[in-house]
Design an enzyme around this catalytic site. Structure first.
Site, PDB file in Angstrom:
ATOM      1  N   GLU A 113      35.368  92.412  78.698  1.00  0.00           N
ATOM      2  CA  GLU A 113      36.568  92.231  79.521  1.00  0.00           C
ATOM      3  C   GLU A 113      37.449  93.479  79.475  1.00  0.00           C
ATOM      4  OE1 GLU A 113      35.309  90.390  77.076  1.00  0.00           O
ATOM      5  OE2 GLU A 113      36.028  88.330  77.124  1.00  0.00           O
ATOM      6  N   LEU A 155       4.097  98.803  65.345  1.00  0.00           N
ATOM      7  CA  LEU A 155       5.204  97.865  65.596  1.00  0.00           C
ATOM      8  C   LEU A 155       6.494  98.571  66.019  1.00  0.00           C
ATOM      9  CD1 LEU A 155       4.671  95.238  62.720  1.00  0.00           C
ATOM     10  CD2 LEU A 155       3.684  95.269  65.015  1.00  0.00           C
TER      11      LEU A 155
HETATM   12  C1  AOF Z   1      31.782  90.808  71.688  1.00  0.00           C
HETATM   13  N1  AOF Z   1      31.776  91.318  72.936  1.00  0.00           N
HETATM   14  O1  AOF Z   1      32.346  91.269  75.048  1.00  0.00           O
HETATM   15  C2  AOF Z   1      33.017  89.493  73.692  1.00  0.00           C
HETATM   16  C3  AOF Z   1      33.005  88.929  72.385  1.00  0.00           C
HETATM   17  O2  AOF Z   1      33.362  91.623  66.023  1.00  0.00           O
HETATM   18  P1  AOF Z   1      34.466  91.575  67.040  1.00  0.00           P
HETATM   19  O3  AOF Z   1      35.794  91.704  66.472  1.00  0.00           O
HETATM   20  O4  AOF Z   1      34.204  92.563  68.148  1.00  0.00           O
HETATM   21  O5  AOF Z   1      34.458  90.102  67.688  1.00  0.00           O
HETATM   22  C4  AOF Z   1      33.286  89.506  68.031  1.00  0.00           C
HETATM   23  C5  AOF Z   1      33.533  88.125  68.614  1.00  0.00           C
HETATM   24  O6  AOF Z   1      34.288  88.191  69.806  1.00  0.00           O
HETATM   25  C6  AOF Z   1      32.240  87.437  69.007  1.00  0.00           C
HETATM   26  O7  AOF Z   1      31.690  86.739  67.931  1.00  0.00           O
HETATM   27  C7  AOF Z   1      32.685  86.516  70.128  1.00  0.00           C
HETATM   28  O8  AOF Z   1      33.137  85.302  69.558  1.00  0.00           O
HETATM   29  C8  AOF Z   1      33.866  87.208  70.751  1.00  0.00           C
HETATM   30  N2  AOF Z   1      33.603  87.767  72.099  1.00  0.00           N
HETATM   31  N3  AOF Z   1      32.370  89.648  71.428  1.00  0.00           N
HETATM   32  O9  AOF Z   1      31.225  91.440  70.790  1.00  0.00           O
HETATM   33  C9  AOF Z   1      32.376  90.722  73.951  1.00  0.00           C
HETATM   34  N4  AOF Z   1      33.627  88.882  74.707  1.00  0.00           N
HETATM   35 ZN    ZN Z   2      37.128  89.826  73.339  1.00  0.00          ZN
END
Ligand code: AOF
Ligand code: ZN
Length: 364
Positions: free
Chosen positions: A55, A207
């Site tokens: 987003e 692999l």
């Molecule tokens: C993502 N990419 O586009 C969206 C996610 O590790 P963080 O802080 O980047 O957060 C990861 C979490 O954010 C993931 O487990 C999911 O719940 C939410 N959305 N995550 O990596 C994205 N929209």
């Molecule tokens: Zn997010």
């Protein structure tokens, strides 16, 4: 309107798939921003683990102010402070008027709270567009979040009578180059590729992922007695992480035969083989969230017997061996086991150049 949402959601899924193999343990996410005529104004995806969410990238990539525009994303926008600030806050702050979502985030820190936040800010929210496709895209992420276990797929390449190698045991190519390219694509998607010492000894495979712009998965060899040669192709030091899982009864002296780039992990055993549940738990804790199993009859049987297989992808060549001494892709079950092996659902069948590709999922 629903048809337009579906078209835009398909675009999100296509964008998200460009990040295969790059975002684990995070989900695959694509996002598009569109105007009142459903024209795409901007797009973005989560490109790499730890970096911007889809987003945020779509908003950053916009050539104009996004105020009053709408957004489509395959996963609920997050509302937590993780490696990046919450996407829901950014969407609200930028004045997006409508958010179309594929599925609710199974991550308990989000799980509906992102949607609530958007709604509270007065944004029009539509949830569940192409939900099945969105869930399929993030099947690994969903399994990880819900049961905290790796997603396991067995891949086989067989003749029509289910054989993987003939009486000489000399490995031969059964499927054609189109099927083998599909396998390369799979290797690019999974965190790790796993095989047995027997396969390493008999076939000496590399692999690796030879797909253009692909990346190698971690290589895991289950070798209870450390019987594989340190010079095997699979241990080739090409910068890819290599793990050997062996019995906890093996001496440290024996472990030393392998070069330092290989991590040898000791694990409990069951019936003189590595205890698969124990091995999967260790690998999951090491960050391996998805595993592609490419091996022979005995290990395939063990994965199924332990109820560890989530998916089976079988490539079948239009050939027949018809030889009782040839090896099946799986063997050794008792007759009573049939009910369990029947518990599969066919998800898709595809005719490739000459072969067919069947994708099945375990129902449990
Ligand atoms: C993502 N990419 O586009 C969206 C996610 O590790 P963080 O802080 O980047 O957060 C990861 C979490 O954010 C993931 O487990 C999911 O719940 C939410 N959305 N995550 O990596 C994205 N929209
Ligand atoms: Zn997010």
């Amino acid at each position: 309107m629903q048809n337009q949402y579906k078209r835009l959601m398909r675009k999100c899924i296509t964008l998200a798939k460009k990040s295969y193999g790059r975002v684990s343990p995070n989900p695959l996410v694509g996002c598009v921003i569109f105007d009142d005529d459903f024209n795409i104004v901007s797009e973005g995806r989560h490109e790499k683990y730890g970096e911007n969410h889809a987003e945020r990238n779509a908003i950053l990539n916009a050539p104009c102010d996004v105020k009053g525009l709408s957004l489509v994303v395959n996963l609920e926008p997050c509302c937590h402070h993780g490696k990046t600030p919450p996407c829901a806050d950014l969407i609200i702050e930028k004045g997006i008027k409508k958010v179309v979502i594929g599925m609710v985030d199974p991550n308990p820190v989000v799980a509906g709270k992102g949607i609530e936040k958007l709604k509270k800010a007065g944004i029009d929210v539509v949830v569940g567009v192409l939900e099945d496709e969105c869930r399929e895209l993030n099947k690994i992420f969903i399994k990880n979040q819900v049961v905290k276990k790796p997603y396991i797929t067995i891949k086989t390449a067989t003749t029509l009578d289910g054989k993987i190698v003939g009486r000489t045991r000399k490995p031969e190519k059964i499927t054609d180059e189109v099927s083998r390219y599909e396998v390369q694509k799979l290797r690019n998607q999974y965190d790790a590729i796993l095989t047995s010492s027997k396969t390493v000894i008999n076939d000496n495979p590399y692999l690796t992922c030879r797909m253009k712009s692909g990346r190698n998965p971690i290589r895991v060899v289950l070798d209870t007695n450390l019987s594989t040669l340190a010079s095997s192709n699979v241990y080739n030091n090409d910068g890819t992480k290599v793990i050997i899982m062996t019995s906890d009864k093996i001496s440290n002296e024996k472990v030393k035969q392998y070069p330092e780039n290989i991590e040898v992990i000791k694990c409990g055993t069951k019936n003189n083989h590595i205890d698969l549940n124990c091995a999967m738990e260790i690998l999951y804790k090491k960050g391996i969230k998805s595993i592609l199993v490419e091996t022979g009859a005995i290990l395939n049987k063990s994965f199924i017997e332990e109820d560890l297989m989530d998916e089976l992808i079988q490539f079948i060549a239009p050939k027949v061996m018809g030889d009782d001494t040839a090896i099946n892709w799986v063997s050794g079950f008792d007759r009573e086991y049939i009910s369990k092996c029947n518990n599969l659902k066919i998800m898709s069948t595809k005719i490739l150049k000459k072969d067919i590709m069947i994708v099945c999922k375990s129902k449990n």
